[in-house]
Design a protein around this motif. Sequence first.
Motif, PDB file in Angstrom:
ATOM      1  N   ASN A  74       8.662  43.205 -17.937  1.00 48.78           N
ATOM      2  CA  ASN A  74       9.305  44.170 -17.023  1.00 48.78           C
ATOM      3  C   ASN A  74       8.464  44.530 -15.708  1.00 48.78           C
ATOM      4  OD1 ASN A  74       7.881  45.299 -19.493  1.00 48.78           O
ATOM      5  ND2 ASN A  74       7.914  47.282 -18.761  1.00 48.78           N
ATOM      6  N   LYS A  75       9.398  45.080 -14.905  1.00 52.95           N
ATOM      7  CA  LYS A  75       8.575  45.898 -13.516  1.00 52.95           C
ATOM      8  C   LYS A  75       7.801  44.367 -12.921  1.00 52.95           C
ATOM      9  CE  LYS A  75       7.888  50.190 -15.332  1.00 52.95           C
ATOM     10  NZ  LYS A  75       6.950  51.108 -15.771  1.00 52.95           N
ATOM     11  N   ASN A  76       8.632  43.339 -12.711  1.00 53.21           N
ATOM     12  CA  ASN A  76       8.217  42.368 -11.896  1.00 53.21           C
ATOM     13  C   ASN A  76       9.408  42.070 -10.718  1.00 53.21           C
ATOM     14  OD1 ASN A  76       5.746  41.148 -12.938  1.00 53.21           O
ATOM     15  ND2 ASN A  76       6.694  41.180 -14.933  1.00 53.21           N
ATOM     16  N   LYS A  77       9.518  40.699 -10.262  1.00 49.75           N
ATOM     17  CA  LYS A  77      10.412  40.308  -9.368  1.00 49.75           C
ATOM     18  C   LYS A  77      11.247  39.117  -9.956  1.00 49.75           C
ATOM     19  CE  LYS A  77       7.609  42.481  -5.982  1.00 49.75           C
ATOM     20  NZ  LYS A  77       6.754  42.389  -4.747  1.00 49.75           N
ATOM     21  N   ILE A  78      11.264  38.832 -10.906  1.00 53.72           N
ATOM     22  CA  ILE A  78      11.803  37.602 -11.614  1.00 53.72           C
ATOM     23  C   ILE A  78      13.351  37.645 -11.392  1.00 53.72           C
ATOM     24  CG2 ILE A  78      12.421  36.356 -13.552  1.00 53.72           C
ATOM     25  CD1 ILE A  78       9.774  37.864 -14.755  1.00 53.72           C
ATOM     26  N   LYS A  79      13.872  36.488 -10.713  1.00 58.57           N
ATOM     27  CA  LYS A  79      15.141  36.501 -10.247  1.00 58.57           C
ATOM     28  C   LYS A  79      15.975  35.578 -11.210  1.00 58.57           C
ATOM     29  CE  LYS A  79      13.885  36.560  -5.389  1.00 58.57           C
ATOM     30  NZ  LYS A  79      14.710  37.402  -4.764  1.00 58.57           N
ATOM     31  N   ASN A  80      15.426  34.883 -12.167  1.00 63.35           N
ATOM     32  CA  ASN A  80      16.208  34.060 -13.267  1.00 63.35           C
ATOM     33  C   ASN A  80      15.341  33.732 -14.456  1.00 63.35           C
ATOM     34  OD1 ASN A  80      14.742  31.684 -12.470  1.00 63.35           O
ATOM     35  ND2 ASN A  80      16.379  30.842 -11.216  1.00 63.35           N
ATOM     36  N   ILE A  81      16.162  33.396 -15.277  1.00 62.64           N
ATOM     37  CA  ILE A  81      15.821  33.163 -16.687  1.00 62.64           C
ATOM     38  C   ILE A  81      15.466  31.375 -16.579  1.00 62.64           C
ATOM     39  CG2 ILE A  81      15.427  33.155 -19.077  1.00 62.64           C
ATOM     40  CD1 ILE A  81      17.325  35.575 -18.802  1.00 62.64           C
ATOM     41  N   PRO A  82      14.335  30.838 -16.598  1.00 60.87           N
ATOM     42  CA  PRO A  82      14.323  29.421 -16.496  1.00 60.87           C
ATOM     43  C   PRO A  82      14.620  28.818 -17.809  1.00 60.87           C
ATOM     44  CG  PRO A  82      11.960  30.480 -16.412  1.00 60.87           C
ATOM     45  CD  PRO A  82      12.894  31.658 -16.688  1.00 60.87           C
ATOM     46  N   THR A  83      15.011  27.523 -17.580  1.00 62.64           N
ATOM     47  CA  THR A  83      15.563  26.944 -18.747  1.00 62.64           C
ATOM     48  C   THR A  83      14.429  26.520 -19.899  1.00 62.64           C
ATOM     49  OG1 THR A  83      15.322  24.641 -17.652  1.00 62.64           O
ATOM     50  CG2 THR A  83      17.471  25.738 -17.689  1.00 62.64           C
ATOM     51  N   ASN A  84      13.260  26.395 -19.370  1.00 59.72           N
ATOM     52  CA  ASN A  84      12.128  26.321 -20.234  1.00 59.72           C
ATOM     53  C   ASN A  84      11.689  27.043 -21.241  1.00 59.72           C
ATOM     54  OD1 ASN A  84      10.938  27.614 -18.624  1.00 59.72           O
ATOM     55  ND2 ASN A  84       8.953  26.699 -18.470  1.00 59.72           N
ATOM     56  N   LEU A  85      12.182  28.408 -20.974  1.00 61.01           N
ATOM     57  CA  LEU A  85      12.093  29.560 -21.864  1.00 61.01           C
ATOM     58  C   LEU A  85      12.788  29.641 -23.091  1.00 61.01           C
ATOM     59  CD1 LEU A  85      10.544  32.196 -22.079  1.00 61.01           C
ATOM     60  CD2 LEU A  85      12.601  33.531 -21.195  1.00 61.01           C
ATOM     61  N   ALA A  86      13.945  28.525 -22.892  1.00 63.24           N
ATOM     62  CA  ALA A  86      14.565  28.349 -24.616  1.00 63.24           C
ATOM     63  C   ALA A  86      13.944  27.810 -25.542  1.00 63.24           C
ATOM     64  CB  ALA A  86      15.908  27.344 -24.168  1.00 63.24           C
ATOM     65  N   SER A  87      12.669  27.264 -25.316  1.00 56.66           N
ATOM     66  CA  SER A  87      11.805  26.636 -26.319  1.00 56.66           C
ATOM     67  C   SER A  87      11.048  27.897 -27.066  1.00 56.66           C
ATOM     68  CB  SER A  87      10.860  25.909 -25.867  1.00 56.66           C
ATOM     69  OG  SER A  87      10.189  26.432 -24.926  1.00 56.66           O
ATOM     70  N   ALA A  88      11.209  29.003 -26.525  1.00 56.77           N
ATOM     71  CA  ALA A  88      10.533  30.366 -27.299  1.00 56.77           C
ATOM     72  C   ALA A  88      11.549  30.800 -28.521  1.00 56.77           C
ATOM     73  CB  ALA A  88      10.371  31.500 -26.440  1.00 56.77           C
TER      74      ALA A  88
END
Length: 182
Positions: A88-102
């Motif tokens: 939270n409280k960042n400037k993230i614009k999208n959820i990257p595909t590599n996060l799917a491994s979590a």
Amino acid sequence: MTGNKILISALILLQLNALFSCGHFDDLHSQVQQTNLEKTRTILQESEVLVAVQDDDNGKKIDLSDKSLITIPTWVPKTQNLTTLLLNKNKIKNIPTNLASAKRLIELDLSYNELEDLNDVIGSFKRLTILDCKNNFIEKISPAIGNLKQLFDLSLDFNNLSSLPEEIKQLKGLQCLWLFAN
């Protein structure tokens, strides 16, 4: 060969002396200072990251809140036994595909960022119980959200949603759906 090395060394010293007398080292010194400052910032950021990872009985918690991140660091999805991810409280614009491994993620906080959509990656977190995406710019949610059968709390307040995907009805465990100010 030794004579050649001495000659080359002498030429280098003459060139350095000429540069030094013309003030060229001032620029070099400034560049070195700037490089050292950047390295120090990197070390400080890495040390903050080290503090951000905490172990508990259920798994690992990573807190990268309020770090001015534009994207999720590549090492995050590689973290073994990751159950809580606070971005939270960042400037993230999208959820990257590599996060799917979590795959073991239980809680994901992406509130107060710059997300415009919840893409298909969101459907990868089958154990997710809490998803906080309030205060973004989300206009669209992927139908993959229907995969989150264990989702209990979904916060989408203060976004730009005009509709929800039909698959939201598949979330039988959903107890709290927050949609204020869309």
